[in-house]
Structures are given as C-alpha cells and as structure tokens.
Design an enzyme around this catalytic site. Structure first.
Site, PDB file in Angstrom:
ATOM      1  N   LYS A  76      26.948  29.536  69.001  1.00 16.75           N
ATOM      2  CA  LYS A  76      27.582  28.493  69.814  1.00 16.75           C
ATOM      3  C   LYS A  76      28.648  27.835  68.946  1.00 16.75           C
ATOM      4  O   LYS A  76      28.437  27.613  67.747  1.00 16.75           O
ATOM      5  CB  LYS A  76      26.505  27.487  70.238  1.00 16.75           C
ATOM      6  CG  LYS A  76      27.004  26.388  71.175  1.00 16.75           C
ATOM      7  CD  LYS A  76      25.841  25.495  71.629  1.00 16.75           C
ATOM      8  CE  LYS A  76      26.290  24.407  72.587  1.00 16.75           C
ATOM      9  NZ  LYS A  76      25.148  23.603  73.070  1.00 16.75           N
ATOM     10  N   SER A 151      24.653  22.880  77.981  1.00 12.51           N
ATOM     11  CA  SER A 151      25.969  23.090  77.409  1.00 12.51           C
ATOM     12  C   SER A 151      26.121  24.435  76.714  1.00 12.51           C
ATOM     13  O   SER A 151      27.246  24.867  76.462  1.00 12.51           O
ATOM     14  CB  SER A 151      26.278  21.981  76.392  1.00 12.51           C
ATOM     15  OG  SER A 151      25.382  22.059  75.302  1.00 12.51           O
ATOM     16  N   SER A 175      20.132  21.706  76.911  1.00 14.89           N
ATOM     17  CA  SER A 175      21.289  22.603  76.770  1.00 14.89           C
ATOM     18  C   SER A 175      20.986  24.019  76.317  1.00 14.89           C
ATOM     19  O   SER A 175      21.877  24.856  76.305  1.00 14.89           O
ATOM     20  CB  SER A 175      22.311  21.989  75.816  1.00 14.89           C
ATOM     21  OG  SER A 175      23.014  20.964  76.475  1.00 14.89           O
TER      22      SER A 175
END
Lengths: 484, 478, 96
Positions: A76, A151, A175
């Site tokens: 990420k 997210s 997330s």
C-alpha cells in the site's frame, strides 16, 4: 500460475518448478494488462522487481532461501519505501520520495520478497471506497462499476484480480477488512502493537495497524509471521514473541466458543449478508464449534466515537505537511500564512480537509471536553464490552460489512452514509483488538465477508479458524470473471 | 499609590543528554545547519518518537533536588501550532500530568532575609529549531539542529515580588541545574532561557493583576531590566486609566523595552491532547532511588558546610558555592595550603574572581590552578613575600610566567626580613628627612605612614611590613 | 450543532487550510452533519468512566539509551524539500 496462492507459489519456487523472475514477469505482465482499467497501482516497479527477483533466484540456487524468498508482493502506498515515490494517495505527497524503508517493508525485503509496486488508496487512508485518492478511484474486479472498498482498495483490487499474490494494507477503522470483504479476499488487522507502525504514514496513531490482504488465511499466516514483532523504533510496538502462525493453523476448532453479538444484526444490515453469516456458522458448528449469543451494549457508540478520535489524531498528524521540508508547496507564497494555507489547501483533498477540520474543532478550546474527552470515555465503554464478551467466548463473529460493494459515486455526497459502511469495523480498532475478514459467499454476485474478532494477541486463533473454514468452503478460491 | 509586583518565571533548561529526547541525533551545539536533524527531528512522514532515558533521569534528579513530587505516571501531550521551526506542527510536551510537581527553592533577599519560591511543576518537552533571518531578503532560513533537544521547563509559582528576587531565583535555578550536571547553563547559546510572567497590583490587594509574558530574556541582567521596564509600563497603563491586556511581549535588549508579539497572539488555541505515539511514562520507586544515589551535595548544603567547616561568613560561603566548579576550586586550594580557609577565600573571591571576570573565563579555564595558587599562598604564610608582592606574583602566574617560586626567584621579589638591614635603611631615611622626623616627634603621628612608605620605596616593597612597623616605631620614638 | 460559514473560516484558519469561498457552505453543511452525528455520544452515561487515550493502556513507555547513532543525511533528506539554500529550509520571512 497467477491462480495459485502465495503458499503454493512458495512451494513451487522451492521445488524450482518456476523461478522468481518468471513469476515476477507474469505478475508484471498482468499489471500492465489490467491496471489501466482497475487503477490498483500508483507506482509499478518493473526494473527494481526484476532485479530483486534475479537476486532471489540466485539465493534459491545457493540453497539459502527463506520461505518468502522470491515471492512477489505489493505495498500500500502508505508505507515508506526507500528511493520510491510514497504518495499516500495524496497530491500533497505526489512528489515525495521516501528516504527510508518502513519497518515492514524492510522486513519483507530482508525476507527476499519482490516488491511489484505501490498500491492505490484513499487519500491518507481516509475513506471506505478508494474514491478519495488523488490518483482516481480503484475499480472492483468483481464489477467495475462498484468500489473495491477502502482505504486499502488498491491492494484489495490488485490481489482480487491476481495482479499480485498478496498485498499489505493498513487498517485504522476497517481499511483492510472492509476492502477484503468487498473483493472476496482474506484481510487481517492484527492487535494494535503487533506490527510496527514505523514508516507507515500516520492517519490516527492510536488506531492504525498494518496487516495483509491475501487469497487465503494460510497466506496471511505466512506473511504476518514475517511482518510482526517488536520494533525499537515504535514505542507502541509490543515486545512479545510472535507465534508460528503457520504451525498453529491446524489447531482443532472443537470446543471453540463463538460469540454472536445481537447488535450486529440490527437494521442497516442487508438481510442476505446476515443469512451468509448464519450459513458460515453452520460450517463452524460442523467443525465442533459452539455458538453463543452475546451482547455488546455500547456497540452503537463505535462509529461516533471513531469519528471524534480518528479526526482529532489526524488533524495533528497531518500538521507536518506544511510545504517546508517535503511535499506540495504552493506557488509564490506571499507570507507564512499564505504558504501554509495554500500548500495545505491545494495538497489535501476534500475528505482529508473535512477530517482535519472536524479534528481541529473537537480538540479546540471549549469543545475538548464535550467531544474529545467524551469520546475517550465512550472508547473505554466499547473496549469494556469486548473484554467482558471474551470472558465467555473465544472469538466474536459477524458480518464484515452491512452490504456488498456499493456503486462508485453512490455514497460520496453524504459522509455519514459512507462512514456507516465501517460500522462493524470501527469498534475493533478503538479497542485495539485483532480482526480478520474472510469470504463467506455472494450477494448479488458480489462477495461478502465474515468478520472474526479475537482477543488481544490472539491472531493465531483467528487464522486457524479462518483456515479451517476455508478448507470446508471454496468461496476464497473464486476469481472474478475476466481475471482467471 | 503603592504598587506591588508579582512575578513568576518559566525557565527552559536544555538537558545535557548526548542524543535528542525522541531521536538518536546529536545535541551538540554549533553544527552546520540541519546536519543534526534526523528523520524524527524533521517530522518526516511515518517516523515515531522513542523517549530518551537520560532525559527522564535528569528530570527526576532535578525533582529530587527541589524536594518535589515525582509522578509515578506522567503523560506526554501534543501542543499544536504552526511555526516553521516546529517541524511536526506540534510540540511534544507534558500538559496535565508533568513528571515533577510541587517543589521549592529558597532564595536570599537583599536585606539578608530568605524567601521560599514554589515550583509548580517541571516537565519534559522538545526544543524547536531556529529561524535565521540574516542574509536573505524577505526570507527566513530554518535550521532544525536544535529541534528535539530535551528541555526541562521549570515553572515557578508567582512568588516573587521584585525584579531582584526574580534574578535571585533565576540564579538559584541556574546554579542548581549546573550542580546537578543536567544543563550547562549557557545563556548565550540559549541552553538556559527564561520567560517572565509579570503583573502589578495595588499594595494590599489579594487578586493578581493581568499578566504579560515576557519572552526572549537571555541574561540575568536583562531579566531585571525587562521586568523593571514592564512593571513601569503596566503601572503607567493603569494610572492613565487603561487596562493591561494578557499577551506575550518580546524584550528588546537593544532598546530596553518590551513589545507585543502579535505573531504569538494569533493562534493560542493549542489543542493539547495525549500523544498517541507515546505511552504513559512510568517511573518506579527503584528508578527514583537509583537517581537519588547520584545526587551531589547541593548549593544550600554545601554553603552550610562551608560556614561550619571553614568558619566563613554566610556571604562568603554563598559566593564560593554559587557554582560547583568554584566551590571545588576553593576546597582543593584549602586542602593544598593545609588550612588558612579565610586567606584562601579572600584570594578566590578577590584576585582570582577579578581576573576571571576581566578575562571572561570560567573557573575551570583559569590559567592559575588551585595548586599554583596554593604555592603562592604558602609563600605569604612563610613570609617569603608580602601580601602586596603576592598580587604581583599572581599576575605573573596568570600571564603564564611559571610557578610562584620561580617567579619570586626570577624577579627577586623575596622579602627582606633581616632586621639589621631594615634598621640600616630606616636610619638612612631618618637622616635624610630631619624635618619630618622632628614634626613626628612633636606629635604629628600621621607622618608614620610617610616613613613606612619611604622604607617600602627604598626596598621596592620587599621589606617585611610587620618588621618595618616594629623597627620604625622603636627608632622614631628613641 | 450547526456550523456557520464563519465557524468554518475560523476552523480552516486554525488548521491552516485555504478553503475557497464557494466551498464554504458545503463544508459548513458536511461538518455540521458530522458533528450532529457524533453528538450521539451525549446519550452515553460516562460519569464513572475513565478516559482511554490508548488501546494498550496497561503498557508503559519504553526508554531508549542515550546514544547517538544518527549521522548527517542532510542532502538526501533535502531532496524532498521545495526550497533550500546553504543547508537551510527557506520560508517567507518569519515575523516575531
């Protein structure tokens, strides 16, 4: 080979059925082919990945490879990666090249893993749909008109479409678990303090925790074992041995006490998702587990508490982005105030600004007690509920999300409806507990997830419960159409 | 109208740790800009603070020295405001639960009385960087080397009633932190800084007046001047019908005035909250006990001992114990001389201190070591030289011309103690000055000094003064 | 809790965020809704509840030995800086 799990690929590498370079090339080719439509990656590290892969092959050749050597992964874009752009999904950091590696990046690198690239995400991890990214929304591989969740939406979409066999994520209020649920994957958020936060760009420091999104619980166990553990650079990292998660996977479930909170089945939950939870429970009963009805009476406080605590911390954490030492700086500032307000006004998107302002407000003179201090107290109530529940049960199960993936743009107008998508997730972060989401079926041809919440540092139990469910079911083996 | 001044001081003492409070970068002063600012000090995305044990130890040491409470659990909080020298946009400090609270020190007043000054709290926090304004047009340069240096902020009660008391308190704390070896006390380099909260009220009134916070006072002298200026300003404001406003004011030492700092007024909503990157600081009894063992003899105790052991006055003892280094010098000297505490004290406070002041040196930098001075004093005691000649020798020692004995030898400064030789000189002088002799004998006693002077002149000051006196008296009278 | 446009301007200034005038009403509406939503917390009885700043409240701060291990990496760190000169980060003049 992209249909194989990380664990299977590890076996193939070890048995020299394929090389890391072949594997890496295969994934890079898939990224090249599918990323334009999915937008899962912000940065692809073609050359760097191949160099690492070749080094890994040399290692394997010499026989000094570890279990992860040569396996590709995606990070990420919230994790600092030395010499690589680390944007956090924001215009603010569009020009930012991290001069250091986050602890987990360093650990997986040392384990010989091959970094394919950095995945798209909601800006500064603030969002549940990946629509707040400066780099545009990510599409859900199961239905490109829908969101992949957020997210860590880029990580989820990348793994779901098999553009990477696994990816890292972070979970501040759901997330990891929510996007894993919406894309048919396994996503684990460990206990707060289990994995180092060093080098992970902070959203809300008392809630943030790094984890992984994988195809199976077995893969998650493999990766988490390498990521977890004490880090002297993070004061909140816990100095406590890391169990061998892989070895614990087969621990029998007989006698496992599963708590089912009645509050999780209130209005707001799509009935079909509820049905899927009950179906999953029958599998667990068959495995020898026992289901008990429990209550988390303060559950209703979790989302409002979260939306005081998280914005408060974020408003302070994001103050360092001021256009002075790194990040976006406005053109020709006339004075200091102008430098600050325009650099930040231009660098941050609407949702980030909303949260900064909410946080600034709840901490400001005259409002602190009513909002922030109050939320610190309701946070205690939420944790107490869980602690009480774990006196009678080993794990808590329920839906990961109230509905399957929603449409792009569907919830962008009203922040509250967006926030409520993480209704089952927020409380787990507030309490600091570990949680995992695993695929448990489909609603409207879209995957839905089962959330398993564990007691503090009980990741091994979550992983074994997830793993043994996955041996009985095949939801986790499904690949979205067009990506097989 | 009689006015009373009320003063409280906030002192920032940089702690003498090697590394910063939350990072492993060096705290050394004077490095090239930003070469001692690591990722943590720069507030880079993703980095985290880890607390320096030594900073905690030093704070506890200070707490013990002022008889304060040491919190078993204290909390770090974020003080949020935007400023270019504050990289994270917040300062890590302590707010609700400081590490040290409720202590006190005693100061001596001008009239010889004493006053106890309460210390509300002392807490740990990180220093900010520096903004440099020179050399750039309309631009400031930011150096973050200082960012993250550990500070102990020592907050007094509003217990002081005059600028002089404020100075005495500041000196007391200054001496204390240096005794404890937790701060170098260098005001020029900014490692010991002071803000003063000043207000005035009418004599006899219970309620405090509105206070102004004076910033940027970097010498003992300026503390006094800044407070005196500010007190007069506030009195003028009130007497001309105005109201004092609560604000931060900057002291300008060049103009000797204070002026409002609007930049600080603008955003004083600091939005303090517990820093989620740090856990509560727990200080165990055993940690405190260990620190207690390292406590040196403190100024007050040392002063009492000096009065007792060396028979010094309170004034002398206070001067000699003002710094640990000076006290150490004195004790080494007394030991080397083998007693004569008063003579030693006079020399340390007299010649030595004067020379140090004149040359702007610390006692540790003195070219005349305690051993060298002891050699000199011994020569006074054994009558090799007079006290007056000794001052000349001291100057030679200071100038690096060798040890006392060598200087006395080389310059031929040895005292004349041969009575017959001195007698002969006296005879010659009496013969050369018949008028003065007859005047003296007629009762003009004052002329005795004239004859002493003549003898000393003739011997270039080397005649033993006592012998000169005795012989003169005898000869003049006969 | 209803925030006025002026409230939004004040908060935005405190947070150092430039918000265009045309966006102010939208933020006022959004933020008011968020504050209304979190106001639900008022309904919880917390009169005997201790505040919780941290999920690991039983843990205490670990202390680091006082050792300098960092060396200067100024050039590397300043590669990300928008404006530097002579090793200094440059900003519009700081007025005290």
């Amino acid at each position: 080979m992209h249909t194989k799990t990380l664990t299977q690929l590890a076996r193939d590498l070890k048995a020299r059925k394929l090389s890391s370079e072949e594997l890496t090339r295969a994934y890079l080719a898939r990224i090249e082919r599918f990323n334009p439509e999915l937008n899962a990656f912000i940065t692809v590290l073609q050359e760097q990945a191949l160099t690492t892969a070749r080094a890994a092959d040399a290692c394997i050749g010499k026989g000094d490879a570890g279990p992860l050597t040569g396996l590709p992964i995606a990070h990420k874009d919230i994790f600092c990666t030395r010499g690589v752009k680390t944007s956090c999904g924001s215009k603010m950091l569009d020009n930012f090249v991290a001069p250091y590696d986050a602890t987990i990046v360093e650990r997986l690198r040392q384990n010989g893993m091959v970094l394919l690239g950095k995945t798209n995400m909601d800006e500064f991890a603030m969002g549940s749909s990946n629509e707040t990214s400066f780099y545009g929304p990510v599409k859900n591989p199961w239905d490109p008109t829908r969101v992949p969740g957020g997210s860590s939406g880029g990580s989820a979409a990348a793994v779901a479409a098999r553009l990477a066999p696994a990816a890292t994520g972070t979970d501040t209020g759901g997330s990891i678990r929510q996007p894993a649920a919406l894309t048919g994957l396994t996503g684990i958020k460990p206990t707060y303090g289990r994995v180092s936060r060093y080098g992970m760009i902070a959203f809300a420091s008392s809630l943030d925790q790094a984890g992984v999104i994988t195809c199976t619980a077995e893969d998650a166990a493999l990766l988490l074992g390498a990521m977890a553990g004490f880090d002297p650079r993070d004061s909140t990292s816990v100095d406590r041995p890391v169990p061998d998660y892989t070895a614990e996977l087969e621990h029998p479930l007989k006698g496992l006490r599963i708590g089912l909170p009645k509050e999780f089945f209130d209005r707001g939950l799509d009935g079909r998702v509820g049905e899927a939870v009950y179906a999953a429970l029958t599998v667990y009963k068959k495995l020898g587990a026992e289901v008990r009805d429990i209550s988390l009476p303060n559950f209703w406080l979790s989302v409002p508490t979260y939306y005081v605590v998280a914005p408060a911390e974020c408003s302070s954490n994001l103050s360092r982005f001021d256009g002075v030492r790194f990040g976006h700086r406005c053109e020709n500032p006339v004075d200091l105030m102008d430098l600050y307000t325009r650099s930040r006004g231009e660098g941050f998107g609407a949702e980030v600004k909303r949260r900064i302002m909410t946080g600034t407000y709840v901490l400001s003179a005259g409002y602190y007690d009513a909002y922030y201090l109050k939320a610190q107290k309701t946070r205690t109530l939420i944790r107490q509920d869980f602690i009480a529940a774990f006196e009678n049960v080993d794990v808590i199960m329920g839906p990961a999300t109230p509905t399957p993936a929603f449409g792009l743009g569907e919830k962008t107008e009203d922040p509250i409806t967006m926030y409520l998508n993480d209704i089952y997730a927020n409380g787990v972060n507030l309490a600091g507990l570990p949680g995992i989401s695993i695929p448990m079926g489909f609603v409207d041809k879209l995957p839905v997830g089962l959330q398993i919440i564990g007691n503090y540092f009980d990741e091994a139990r979550l992983l074994s419960a997830a793993h043994q469910y996955q041996r009985e079911t095949d939801w986790h083996t499904r690949i979205p159409k067009g990506f097989e | 109208m009689e006015w009373e001044t009320v003063i409280g001081l906030e002192i920032h003492a940089q702690l003498l740790t090697k590394s910063k409070i939350f990072s492993a970068a060096s705290t050394a002063f004077g490095a090239a800009p930003n070469t001692q600012a690591c990722l943590v000090d720069l507030g880079y995305p993703g980095v985290l603070p880890v607390l320096n044990k030594e900073a905690v130890r030093m704070a506890v040491k200070f707490g013990l020295a002022i008889g304060a409470q040491i919190a078993t659990r204290s909390v770090f909080a974020r003080k949020n405001y935007f400023y270019p020298d504050l990289p994270k946009g917040y300062q890590i400090s302590q707010y609700e639960l400081p590490v040290v609270s409720k202590g006190s020190v005693e100061i001596e007043l001008e009239d010889g009385g004493r006053r106890r000054i309460g210390i509300t709290r002392a807490h740990l926090e990180e220093d900010a960087g520096k903004s440099l304004h020179e050399g750039f047009e309309g631009i400031s340069g930011i150096d973050l080397n200082r960012a993250g240096t550990p500070l102990l902020e020592i907050v007094s009660e509003p217990d002081m009633r005059s600028a002089k008391e404020a100075v005495a308190y500041m000196k007391k704390i200054h001496s204390l932190v240096r005794y404890l070896e937790i701060c170098d006390g260098n005001l020029q380099e900014g490692s010991f800084r002071c803000d003063a909260n000043v207000s005035v009220r009418r004599q006899g009134e219970q309620k405090f007046g509105t206070r102004a916070e004076l910033k940027n006072i970097n010498s003992f002298h300026f503390v006094e001047k800044a407070i005196l200026y500010e007190v007069q300003r506030q009195i003028d404001v009130i007497e001309s019908g105005g109201k004092v406003v609560q604000e931060t004011r900057l002291y300008d030492s060049k103009k000797n005035e204070t002026r409002s700092m609007r930049s600080k007024e603008e955003a004083n909503d600091y939005r303090y909250f517990p820093d989620p990157d740090l856990l509560p600081l727990e200080i165990t009894e055993s940690f405190v006990a260990e620190v207690r063992k390292t406590l040196p003899e403190l100024p007050d105790g040392k002063k009492q001992r000096f009065m007792r052991a060396y028979g010094l006055s309170a004034y002398d003892a206070a001067l000699l114990t003002a710094s640990r280094e000076l006290a150490d010098y004195y004790e080494t000297l007394v030991q080397a001389v083998g007693g004569e505490a008063k003579l030693c004290a006079n020399w340390v406070m007299g010649e030595l201190s004067a020379a140090l002041n004149q040359n702007n040196k610390e006692v540790t930098q003195s070219p005349v070591t305690a051993a060298m001075l002891a050699e000199l004093l011994k020569r006074i005691l054994d009558n090799t030289i007079s006290g007056k000649i000794a001052k000349e020798v001291f100057e030679a020692l200071w100038a690096g011309e060798g040890g006392a004995d060598a200087v006395i030898e080389n310059k031929g400064l040895k005292q004349i103690t041969d009575s017959s030789a001195i007698g002969k000189i006296i005879d010659e002088i009496m013969a050369a000055n018949p008028r003065q002799l007859s005047d003296y004998r007629a009762g003009k006693d004052k002329l005795f000094a004239f004859f002493v002077g003549q003898v000393m002149k003739a011997t270039q000051g080397k005649a033993n003064p006592q012998q000169v006196n005795e012989l003169l008296l005898r000869k003049l009278k006969s | 809790m209803s925030l006025t446009p002026d409230d939004v301007r004040t908060i935005a200034r405190l947070a150092r965020l430039a918000i265009s005038e045309q966006d102010i009403p939208r933020y006022a509406d959004n933020l008011s809704r968020i504050l209304d939503f979190v106001a639900q917390l008022d309904q919880a009885d917390t009169s005997h509840v201790a505040p919780m700043a941290h999920p690991l409240s039983s843990l205490t701060q670990r202390l680091r030995d006082d050792v300098v291990t960092e060396t200067s990496q100024r050039d590397l760190f300043q590669e990300n800086a928008p404006q530097v000169d002579a090793g200094l980060y440059l900003v519009p003049k700081v007025i005290e």
